[in-house]
Write an enzyme that holds these catalytic residues in place. Structure first.
Site, PDB file in Angstrom:
ATOM      1  N   ARG A  53       7.567  31.990  -6.824  1.00  0.00           N
ATOM      2  CA  ARG A  53       6.940  33.200  -7.353  1.00  0.00           C
ATOM      3  C   ARG A  53       5.477  33.204  -6.914  1.00  0.00           C
ATOM      4  O   ARG A  53       4.875  32.142  -6.726  1.00  0.00           O
ATOM      5  CB  ARG A  53       7.012  33.244  -8.883  1.00  0.00           C
ATOM      6  CG  ARG A  53       8.385  33.564  -9.434  1.00  0.00           C
ATOM      7  CD  ARG A  53       8.786  35.030  -9.195  1.00  0.00           C
ATOM      8  NE  ARG A  53      10.068  35.349  -9.794  1.00  0.00           N
ATOM      9  CZ  ARG A  53      11.251  35.275  -9.170  1.00  0.00           C
ATOM     10  NH1 ARG A  53      11.323  34.879  -7.919  1.00  0.00           N
ATOM     11  NH2 ARG A  53      12.363  35.609  -9.803  1.00  0.00           N
ATOM     12  N   GLU A  94       4.378  42.727  -5.581  1.00  0.00           N
ATOM     13  CA  GLU A  94       5.426  43.044  -4.615  1.00  0.00           C
ATOM     14  C   GLU A  94       5.878  44.481  -4.815  1.00  0.00           C
ATOM     15  O   GLU A  94       6.001  44.915  -5.955  1.00  0.00           O
ATOM     16  CB  GLU A  94       6.626  42.099  -4.789  1.00  0.00           C
ATOM     17  CG  GLU A  94       6.265  40.659  -4.440  1.00  0.00           C
ATOM     18  CD  GLU A  94       7.427  39.680  -4.545  1.00  0.00           C
ATOM     19  OE1 GLU A  94       8.584  40.128  -4.659  1.00  0.00           O
ATOM     20  OE2 GLU A  94       7.173  38.472  -4.502  1.00  0.00           O
ATOM     21  N   HIS A  97      10.313  38.865   0.139  1.00  0.00           N
ATOM     22  CA  HIS A  97      11.132  38.320  -0.956  1.00  0.00           C
ATOM     23  C   HIS A  97      12.615  38.367  -0.546  1.00  0.00           C
ATOM     24  O   HIS A  97      13.469  38.862  -1.277  1.00  0.00           O
ATOM     25  CB  HIS A  97      10.903  39.100  -2.258  1.00  0.00           C
ATOM     26  CG  HIS A  97      11.287  38.316  -3.492  1.00  0.00           C
ATOM     27  ND1 HIS A  97      10.575  38.361  -4.661  1.00  0.00           N
ATOM     28  CD2 HIS A  97      12.319  37.470  -3.740  1.00  0.00           C
ATOM     29  CE1 HIS A  97      11.152  37.587  -5.573  1.00  0.00           C
ATOM     30  NE2 HIS A  97      12.216  37.035  -5.024  1.00  0.00           N
TER      31      HIS A  97
HETATM   32  C1  OXD Z   1      15.658  35.267  -8.110  1.00  0.00           C
HETATM   33  C2  OXD Z   1      14.939  35.907  -7.004  1.00  0.00           C
HETATM   34  O1  OXD Z   1      15.026  34.867  -9.098  1.00  0.00           O
HETATM   35  O2  OXD Z   1      15.582  36.609  -6.194  1.00  0.00           O
HETATM   36  O3  OXD Z   1      16.879  35.129  -8.039  1.00  0.00           O
HETATM   37  O4  OXD Z   1      13.725  35.743  -6.865  1.00  0.00           O
END
Ligand code: OXD
Length: 310
Positions: A238, A267, A286
């Protein structure tokens, strides 16, 4: 776990994250007596919810639990707890996906090899029809390098497995070593308070931390100050774990030789972010878990948990 009435609401704007008819066939084959309902949208999902004892979802709001008296278990493919709220009353068990490592570690490897094997230079040379054979002398092999994995959950362990296979020296950082079961893919496990001592010797820093207040800006300017000059940083967890200004400064002053970034504080990454034009940065949207196998792995994990909830 005994379930009779499965409700599925797994639409996603990423097609690879959306349930396909073949997945329903797989579920039917494994659990022939199960009643399966696929919701047509949010409203349909909420209408069917009172009868469901198990649900597969991308999103679940805390107030929806009140309309789910028979629900025993909620499963989401997401690893992060961002979109599915755990039951505030603690009655319904929520299972978050832990299958992503096998896909995400390939995205990480692609980033690591992009830098180690100078793929950026290769593409630029090819574009300009240049035979740049003399520009690879400082390439280094992963089996001769140290990797520091920051966050040793299911994803961190999966990453360690592939890096160890390639011969890298693997150190992992955890909040605490209490209750930690040894992992033969990790040479050393340290706690977060020892991180500053470890940073000067790590060639690659891999962030696979969950989001949330506990990891907000956990990697500070103090940590950036002691990174081994010329190291590479990757973030597939993250974007809250450091300040992007600090990351950018470390890239600009050469502390970091490069960064592979899949997640960001905001994002989509805003068009105005200076990260877009930083030369030694590889940005992915992502997307490190996006892959055709995604829902297959989720359904396999779900079926396994239904058969054996422990
Ligand atoms: C998840 C993501 O937490 O895609 O699965 O970031």
């Amino acid at each position: 776990m005994n379930i009779d009435n499965l409700l599925i609401h797994l639409h996603n704007n990423v097609d690879a994250f959306t349930l396909k008819p073949r997945h329903i066939d797989q579920i039917r084959e494994s659990f022939p007596d199960l009643r399966i309902t696929v919701a047509e949208g949010n409203r349909d999902f909420l209408e069917q919810l009172p009868e469901a004892d198990c649900a597969l979802v991308w999103v679940f709001k805390p107030e929806w639990y009140a309309g789910a008296p028979k629900l025993k278990a909620l499963f989401t493919p997401a690893a992060g707890h961002d979109w599915v709220a755990a039951d505030p009353a603690g009655r319904v068990k929520t299972f978050y996906g832990s299958f992503h490592g096998r896909i995400m570690r390939e995205s990480l490897l692609a980033m690591m090899l992009y830098f180690n094997r100078k793929i950026g230079k290769t593409l630029a040379d090819q574009h300009s029809r240049t035979w740049g054979r003399l520009g690879y002398n400082d390439c280094v092999a992963l089996f001769n390098q140290s990797v520091l994995i920051i966050g040793l959950g299911a994803l961190g362990r999966s990453v360690a497995e592939v890096l160890k296979t390639l011969g890298a020296r693997v150190t992992a950082v955890r909040r605490s070593t209490a209750g930690f079961k040894n992992d033969h893919n990790v040479d050393r496990v340290i706690t977060f308070d020892k991180l500053e001592e470890e940073l000067p010797s790590a060639d690659h820093l891999v962030f696979v931390l969950p989001g949330g207040v506990q990891t907000d800006n956990i990697f500070t300017q103090r940590h950036f100050n002691v990174i081994k000059p010329g190291a590479y940083l990757y973030n597939l967890g993250r974007g809250n774990c450091y300040r992007e200004e600090d990351l950018l400064a470390a890239l600009q002053d050469g502390t970091l030789a490069g960064a592979g970034l899949d997640v960001f504080a905001e994002e989509p990454l805003p068009a105005a972010s200076p990260l877009w034009e930083q030369p030694n940065v590889l940005i992915t949207p992502h997307s490190s878990a996006i892959s055709r196998e995604y829902i297959d792995l989720f359904i396999q994990e779900w079926a396994q948990k239904i058969r054996d909830p422990e």
